[in-house]
Every structure is written in structure tokens, then in C-alpha cells.
Design a protein around this motif. Structure first.
Motif, PDB file in Angstrom:
ATOM      1  N   VAL A 179       0.946  -1.229  -0.365  1.00 47.83           N
ATOM      2  CA  VAL A 179      -0.112   0.045   0.091  1.00 47.83           C
ATOM      3  C   VAL A 179       0.854   1.142  -0.031  1.00 47.83           C
ATOM      4  N   GLU A 180       2.005   1.221   0.712  1.00 45.84           N
ATOM      5  CA  GLU A 180       2.911   2.403   0.942  1.00 45.84           C
ATOM      6  C   GLU A 180       3.594   2.403  -0.481  1.00 45.84           C
ATOM      7  N   MET A 181       3.994   1.620  -1.095  1.00 49.34           N
ATOM      8  CA  MET A 181       4.885   1.652  -2.522  1.00 49.34           C
ATOM      9  C   MET A 181       3.682   2.402  -3.399  1.00 49.34           C
ATOM     10  N   SER A 182       2.679   1.651  -3.656  1.00 48.58           N
ATOM     11  CA  SER A 182       1.775   1.739  -4.690  1.00 48.58           C
ATOM     12  C   SER A 182       1.127   3.275  -4.556  1.00 48.58           C
ATOM     13  N   THR A 183       0.984   3.758  -3.167  1.00 45.59           N
ATOM     14  CA  THR A 183       0.380   4.999  -3.116  1.00 45.59           C
ATOM     15  C   THR A 183       1.292   5.977  -3.378  1.00 45.59           C
ATOM     16  N   GLU A 184       2.539   5.833  -3.086  1.00 46.27           N
ATOM     17  CA  GLU A 184       3.683   6.722  -3.157  1.00 46.27           C
ATOM     18  C   GLU A 184       3.928   6.893  -4.817  1.00 46.27           C
ATOM     19  N   TRP A 185       4.061   5.753  -5.584  1.00 41.56           N
ATOM     20  CA  TRP A 185       4.103   5.770  -6.902  1.00 41.56           C
ATOM     21  C   TRP A 185       2.788   6.582  -7.727  1.00 41.56           C
ATOM     22  N   PHE A 186       1.942   6.295  -7.204  1.00 46.63           N
ATOM     23  CA  PHE A 186       0.722   6.982  -7.767  1.00 46.63           C
ATOM     24  C   PHE A 186       0.808   8.533  -7.449  1.00 46.63           C
ATOM     25  N   ARG A 187       1.178   8.825  -6.267  1.00 49.08           N
ATOM     26  CA  ARG A 187       1.247  10.379  -5.792  1.00 49.08           C
ATOM     27  C   ARG A 187       2.363  11.005  -6.651  1.00 49.08           C
ATOM     28  N   LEU A 188       3.526  10.299  -7.014  1.00 49.47           N
ATOM     29  CA  LEU A 188       4.516  11.151  -7.724  1.00 49.47           C
ATOM     30  C   LEU A 188       4.165  11.116  -9.104  1.00 49.47           C
ATOM     31  N   TYR A 189       3.448   9.948  -9.631  1.00 52.98           N
ATOM     32  CA  TYR A 189       2.751   9.991 -11.002  1.00 52.98           C
ATOM     33  C   TYR A 189       1.917  11.143 -11.166  1.00 52.98           C
ATOM     34  N   GLU A 190       1.098  11.420 -10.241  1.00 54.38           N
ATOM     35  CA  GLU A 190       0.270  12.611 -10.306  1.00 54.38           C
ATOM     36  C   GLU A 190       0.920  13.838 -10.309  1.00 54.38           C
ATOM     37  N   ALA A 191       1.950  13.949  -9.338  1.00 58.23           N
ATOM     38  CA  ALA A 191       2.551  15.091  -9.170  1.00 58.23           C
ATOM     39  C   ALA A 191       3.661  15.587 -10.262  1.00 58.23           C
TER      40      ALA A 191
END
Length: 250
Positions: free
Chosen positions: A216-228
Motif C-alpha cells: 500500500v505504501e509503495m503503490s500510493t507513493e508511486w501514484f502520488r509522484l505520477y500525479e505530481a
């Protein structure tokens, strides 16, 4: 739980494991079959969709390589249910271990890491193509200059990928002539990233809490940085190219 299992589960309910649209993948399939290849090799076949469609449409022998046993299990199950005109041989091995003859058609979609950087992959793939053979190659690209912090997160350099405008020159350096270029749309990218995130989070619900928390931590961080960052500088570029020099593979 392994990264291979996570990758397989993340893409399980997606139409294919890349940001291209279904229509674009269909167009790539048509381009791949246009010269009526008799032999084909797919690097990083995943769940086997592209290789199976090749063999459903034409009398071609396809060797499909991947190192992910979970994806290959799905691929072989799908092939066993398909009505094939040609044949598909799935193999769990690194691309570097392929020692067959050069092929008429070579497919590498999102799997250039099998040879190092994408530029190194083009050089290696050219050597696997028969004279006048066709290469279907798709990989990350730049749609804008990437910020340094995002490059650091991706553990890559700006020179590893190229823009759509640079594609013909990069392929020419590898002895390949680009015939067709396709670019994943912003909407297709967004749907893909959302689908991968959903797949990862759903898989996390099925495993031990400590492993789930890591996913969950890895996946949400990837998605956050993709969005940013990623959605503003990342592209996904597919090229259909030919080796038209008539020389044997090198």
C-alpha cells in the motif's frame, strides 16, 4: 509474496499491461502481421495476449519469453482455450538466453529492461531480426523535461528515454527505420495508472498485514509522484520499425 506476483496481480484485470489504448494495441497487431511473418519472438510477453492474438490471426510460430511464472501461467491457460491458426511456445527465461534464429517479427512492449536501457535494447533487438524483419517496440518516453527529483525516484537518467520527435533518429542509430509511431493519450495513461493502483491495493487485501502495508505504501507513493510529476513529463511511445538493410543479424 514476490514482485513478480504483485506485477501479475496488478495487471490481472487490465486489457493489457501498458498505457496504450485497446484500439492502439489492435493497430499494433495489424502492423505486426502486415508482412505476414512466419516466425515471431515476443520479449516480456506477460499474460500472453499479444502473442496469442498473433497466432489466432496468422500461421506464425511465436516464441514468447517472460521471467514471471505467474504471468506465464495465465498465458498458457489462455492459449489452451484459444483457437489458433499458428502456434505459441511460452518459455520462462531471460531474453538474453534466447539462442534461436533471427525472426521475421520481434515484439518488445514495455520490456526493454531485459537488455539494459531502451537504447541498448534497440541495438540488441536489431540483432534478433531477420533481414527486412519487423520490430514492434514500445517503452516510456518523455513528453516534457523531467524534474531531477523524479529522475532520482525512477532511478534513471533523462538520456535513457527519448521524445516522439527524437524517435526516428534514435532508431536510425540502431539500424532501424521507423514506419509508424503511436503515443498513449493522457486519458489512456490515467486509466492505466488508476487500474494498476486498484489491482495492487486489491491484492494487498489478500495477504499478510505486514506485507500488505508495504504494498500500500509503495503503490500510493508511486501514484502520488505520477500525479505530481509523471503525468506532466512521461509518455509511452510505440514504434513499428523495419530492418531494411538486408544484412544478417549482428
Amino acid at each position: 509474496m514476490s514482485r513478480q506476483q504483485l506485477s501479475s496481480e496488478a495487471h490481472k484485470n487490465l486489457p493489457h499491461a501498458n498505457p496504450l489504448s485497446v484500439a492502439q494495441m489492435s493497430d499494433l497487431l495489424e502492423a505486426a502481421l502486415a508482412r505476414q511473418p512466419r516466425t515471431a519472438l515476443e520479449i516480456g510477453c506477460g499474460a500472453g495476449g499479444f502473442s496469442i492474438e498473433l497466432a489466432k490471426r496468422q500461421d506464425v510460430h511465436v516464441v514468447a519469453l517472460d521471467t514471471n511464472p505467474y504471468a506465464l501461467e495465465r498465458a498458457m491457460a489462455a492459449a489452451s482455450k484459444a483457437q489458433l491458426i499458428g502456434t505459441v511456445e511460452f518459455c520462462q527465461k531471460p531474453a538474453a538466453d534466447f539462442n534461436g534464429e533471427p525472426v521475421d517479427l520481434l515484439v518488445c512492449i514495455g520490456a526493454s529492461q531485459a537488455f539494459g536501457t531502451p537504447r541498448q535494447a534497440l541495438q540488441a533487438l536489431r540483432g534478433l531480426l531477420a533481414p527486412n524483419g519487423t520490430l514492434v517496440f514500445a517503452e516510456l518516453s518523455w513528453s516534457a523535461k523531467p524534474p531531477s527529483e523524479y529522475l532520482q525516484y525512477l532511478a534513471t537518467s533523462e538520456g535513457d528515454y527519448w521524445t516522439a520527435k527524437e524517435a526516428e533518429h534514435v532508431f536510425a542509430e540502431a539500424g532501424l527505420k521507423v514506419e509508424t509511431i503511436m503515443i498513449a493519450s493522457a486519458d489512456s495513461w490515467a486509466q492505466y495508472e488508476a487500474g494498476v493502483l486498484h489491482g495492487r491495493l486489491e491484492f494487498a487485501k489478500t495477504i499478510a498485514p505486514d506485507q500488505a502495508a508495504e504494498i500500500v505504501e509503495m503503490s500510493t507513493e508511486w501514484f502520488r509522484l505520477y500525479e505530481a510529476h509523471g503525468r506532466h513529463c512521461l509518455g509511452f511511445l510505440a514504434c513499428v520499425a523495419t530492418r531494411s538493410d538486408g544484412e544478417p543479424g549482428v
